[in-house]
Structures are given as structure tokens and as C-alpha cells.
Design a protein around this motif. Structure first.
Motif, PDB file in Angstrom:
ATOM      1  N   UNK A   1     126.214  14.434  82.360  1.00  0.00           N
ATOM      2  CA  UNK A   1     124.789  14.726  82.525  1.00  0.00           C
ATOM      3  C   UNK A   1     123.970  13.446  82.656  1.00  0.00           C
ATOM      4  N   UNK A   2     124.395  12.389  81.993  1.00  0.00           N
ATOM      5  CA  UNK A   2     123.633  11.134  82.011  1.00  0.00           C
ATOM      6  C   UNK A   2     123.816  10.356  83.312  1.00  0.00           C
ATOM      7  N   UNK A   3     124.907  10.592  84.036  1.00  0.00           N
ATOM      8  CA  UNK A   3     125.210   9.824  85.244  1.00  0.00           C
ATOM      9  C   UNK A   3     124.073   9.694  86.232  1.00  0.00           C
ATOM     10  N   UNK A   4     123.435  10.793  86.642  1.00  0.00           N
ATOM     11  CA  UNK A   4     122.332  10.662  87.611  1.00  0.00           C
ATOM     12  C   UNK A   4     121.160   9.841  87.074  1.00  0.00           C
ATOM     13  N   UNK A   5     120.929   9.903  85.777  1.00  0.00           N
ATOM     14  CA  UNK A   5     119.842   9.130  85.181  1.00  0.00           C
ATOM     15  C   UNK A   5     120.164   7.631  85.208  1.00  0.00           C
ATOM     16  N   UNK A   6     121.431   7.305  84.940  1.00  0.00           N
ATOM     17  CA  UNK A   6     121.843   5.906  84.988  1.00  0.00           C
ATOM     18  C   UNK A   6     121.722   5.367  86.408  1.00  0.00           C
ATOM     19  N   UNK A   7     122.163   6.152  87.380  1.00  0.00           N
ATOM     20  CA  UNK A   7     122.082   5.750  88.784  1.00  0.00           C
ATOM     21  C   UNK A   7     120.633   5.521  89.193  1.00  0.00           C
ATOM     22  N   UNK A   8     119.753   6.433  88.796  1.00  0.00           N
ATOM     23  CA  UNK A   8     118.338   6.291  89.137  1.00  0.00           C
ATOM     24  C   UNK A   8     117.736   5.050  88.469  1.00  0.00           C
ATOM     25  N   UNK A   9     118.126   4.798  87.225  1.00  0.00           N
ATOM     26  CA  UNK A   9     117.604   3.626  86.516  1.00  0.00           C
ATOM     27  C   UNK A   9     118.049   2.332  87.186  1.00  0.00           C
ATOM     28  N   UNK A  10     119.303   2.275  87.582  1.00  0.00           N
ATOM     29  CA  UNK A  10     119.793   1.067  88.258  1.00  0.00           C
ATOM     30  C   UNK A  10     119.109   0.886  89.600  1.00  0.00           C
ATOM     31  N   UNK A  11     118.876   1.993  90.304  1.00  0.00           N
ATOM     32  CA  UNK A  11     118.185   1.907  91.588  1.00  0.00           C
ATOM     33  C   UNK A  11     116.749   1.428  91.438  1.00  0.00           C
ATOM     34  N   UNK A  12     116.093   1.859  90.367  1.00  0.00           N
ATOM     35  CA  UNK A  12     114.690   1.503  90.171  1.00  0.00           C
ATOM     36  C   UNK A  12     114.512   0.133  89.521  1.00  0.00           C
ATOM     37  N   UNK A  13     115.369  -0.182  88.558  1.00  0.00           N
ATOM     38  CA  UNK A  13     115.182  -1.402  87.774  1.00  0.00           C
ATOM     39  C   UNK A  13     116.195  -2.496  88.088  1.00  0.00           C
ATOM     40  N   UNK A  14     117.310  -2.147  88.722  1.00  0.00           N
ATOM     41  CA  UNK A  14     118.344  -3.132  88.996  1.00  0.00           C
ATOM     42  C   UNK A  14     119.012  -3.597  87.720  1.00  0.00           C
ATOM     43  N   UNK A  15     119.598  -4.771  87.764  1.00  0.00           N
ATOM     44  CA  UNK A  15     120.325  -5.307  86.618  1.00  0.00           C
ATOM     45  C   UNK A  15     119.401  -5.604  85.447  1.00  0.00           C
ATOM     46  N   UNK A  16     118.114  -5.675  85.681  1.00  0.00           N
ATOM     47  CA  UNK A  16     117.157  -5.928  84.616  1.00  0.00           C
ATOM     48  C   UNK A  16     116.823  -4.701  83.794  1.00  0.00           C
ATOM     49  N   UNK A  17     117.523  -3.608  84.022  1.00  0.00           N
ATOM     50  CA  UNK A  17     117.229  -2.353  83.343  1.00  0.00           C
ATOM     51  C   UNK A  17     117.282  -2.470  81.824  1.00  0.00           C
ATOM     52  N   UNK A  18     118.095  -3.363  81.295  1.00  0.00           N
ATOM     53  CA  UNK A  18     118.232  -3.483  79.848  1.00  0.00           C
ATOM     54  C   UNK A  18     117.033  -4.162  79.193  1.00  0.00           C
ATOM     55  N   UNK A  19     116.268  -4.901  79.970  1.00  0.00           N
ATOM     56  CA  UNK A  19     115.163  -5.650  79.388  1.00  0.00           C
ATOM     57  C   UNK A  19     113.795  -5.207  79.896  1.00  0.00           C
TER      58      UNK A  19
ATOM     59  N   UNK B   1     120.313   3.448  78.519  1.00  0.00           N
ATOM     60  CA  UNK B   1     121.002   2.157  78.541  1.00  0.00           C
ATOM     61  C   UNK B   1     120.460   1.209  77.481  1.00  0.00           C
ATOM     62  N   UNK B   2     119.157   1.178  77.300  1.00  0.00           N
ATOM     63  CA  UNK B   2     118.589   0.284  76.290  1.00  0.00           C
ATOM     64  C   UNK B   2     118.975   0.723  74.879  1.00  0.00           C
ATOM     65  N   UNK B   3     119.040   2.028  74.642  1.00  0.00           N
ATOM     66  CA  UNK B   3     119.458   2.518  73.321  1.00  0.00           C
ATOM     67  C   UNK B   3     120.894   2.116  73.023  1.00  0.00           C
ATOM     68  N   UNK B   4     121.753   2.260  74.019  1.00  0.00           N
ATOM     69  CA  UNK B   4     123.152   1.864  73.832  1.00  0.00           C
ATOM     70  C   UNK B   4     123.219   0.365  73.575  1.00  0.00           C
ATOM     71  N   UNK B   5     122.513  -0.418  74.363  1.00  0.00           N
ATOM     72  CA  UNK B   5     122.546  -1.877  74.241  1.00  0.00           C
ATOM     73  C   UNK B   5     122.105  -2.321  72.848  1.00  0.00           C
ATOM     74  N   UNK B   6     121.027  -1.704  72.331  1.00  0.00           N
ATOM     75  CA  UNK B   6     120.516  -2.084  71.006  1.00  0.00           C
ATOM     76  C   UNK B   6     121.508  -1.776  69.889  1.00  0.00           C
TER      77      UNK B   6
ATOM     78  N   UNK C   1     130.007   4.083  83.129  1.00  0.00           N
ATOM     79  CA  UNK C   1     130.184   5.330  82.370  1.00  0.00           C
ATOM     80  C   UNK C   1     131.172   5.133  81.226  1.00  0.00           C
ATOM     81  N   UNK C   2     132.197   4.336  81.450  1.00  0.00           N
ATOM     82  CA  UNK C   2     133.186   4.058  80.402  1.00  0.00           C
ATOM     83  C   UNK C   2     132.535   3.327  79.236  1.00  0.00           C
ATOM     84  N   UNK C   3     131.638   2.404  79.525  1.00  0.00           N
ATOM     85  CA  UNK C   3     130.911   1.711  78.460  1.00  0.00           C
ATOM     86  C   UNK C   3     130.078   2.709  77.641  1.00  0.00           C
ATOM     87  N   UNK C   4     129.470   3.638  78.337  1.00  0.00           N
ATOM     88  CA  UNK C   4     128.673   4.663  77.663  1.00  0.00           C
ATOM     89  C   UNK C   4     129.572   5.547  76.789  1.00  0.00           C
ATOM     90  N   UNK C   5     130.718   5.958  77.324  1.00  0.00           N
ATOM     91  CA  UNK C   5     131.668   6.767  76.548  1.00  0.00           C
ATOM     92  C   UNK C   5     132.114   6.036  75.288  1.00  0.00           C
TER      93      UNK C   5
END
Length: 139
Positions: A11-29, A47-52, A83-87
């Protein structure tokens, strides 16, 4: 791996794809951007929640996966690595899984549908729609 984790990551996959498309590699910050659609902002928040919640090594691995996926948006292997990192993160932290699941819009929840332009149609579901002139509908 639990079915709950598999379902969440799917379920999260499309959201991650959209975030990367909108924010690029800077999505975490990056901070939320009102001009970016809600889907991308949900992905950014995931992604930011996982990173924190990750340790130093986990953060570095997530950052590398985000960078690869952002640079190669059509590369399914890069998306799979993210996705593996998220899992891995949610498998190691049940509370994180609960937190992230709450970020996803509820199935059957509110839906926003927008149409723009002459004779545009917007609908979540639709039976018959006619936008042409002099149309005749038959039962």
C-alpha cells in the motif's frame, strides 16, 4: 514476514514513488510542501518516520536506497531495494508499523476527485457519462 507487513509495504509503494518524484533524493530532509499533492506528502512522511527511527547504519542504508530510487525512477530494482528497507524497518519495530499504517488514508475514506477543463468529468465511480452535444442515451 507477516502478512500485515507485506500489505503495508504494498500500500505504501505508490506514496513512496510519488514522494521521490516530487522531492527527489532530498525527501528525507524536506518539509511538507503545500504545492505537492497529498500522495507525495504521505510518502515523504513515511520515509522521514522510518529514517528518524533507524540507527546510524539504518539511516545510511535508507539514504542510499532513496538516492538510488530517486536517480533511477524507472529502475524496478532500485524501487525494490527501497521497499526492502521499509520492510526491514517495520519488521524490527512493531510500533513503527502501527505509526506508518496510520499515515495511509483509510480504505473507503474520503476521496478527492477533481476535473478541469471544458466538458471534464470527475468521479470516483461512474456509470454513464456523456459530454458530447446532441447525445442520445438508450436504455
Amino acid at each position: 514476514m507477516s502478512a500485515e507487513i507485506v500489505q503495508f509495504v504494498g500500500q505504501a509503494g505508490p506514496y513512496l514513488t510519488a514522494a521521490l518524484g516530487a522531492y527527489g533524493a532530498g525527501v528525507l530532509t524536506r518539509t511538507e510542501n503545500a504545492a505537492v499533492d497529498a500522495t507525495a506528502n504521505v510518502g515523504r512522511r513515511i520515509l522521514q518516520s522510518v529514517w528518524r527511527r533507524r540507527g546510524e547504519q539504518g539511516r545510511a542504508e535508507l539514504e542510499a536506497a532513496v538516492q538510488d530510487a530517486a536517480e533511477a525512477t524507472d529502475d524496478e530494482d532500485a524501487a525494490a531495494a527501497l521497499r526492502q528497507q521499509l520492510r526491514r524497518a517495520v519488521r524490527e519495530d512493531a510500533e513503527l508499523l502501527r505509526e506508518l499504517t496510520e499515515l495511509l488514508p483509510a480504505a473507503g475514506g474520503p476521496v478527492t476527485v477533481t476535473a478541469s477543463g471544458e466538458r471534464s468529468i470527475a468521479a470516483q465511480t461512474i456509470g454513464t457519462a456523456v459530454t458530447g452535444d446532441n447525445a442520445t442515451l438508450r436504455p
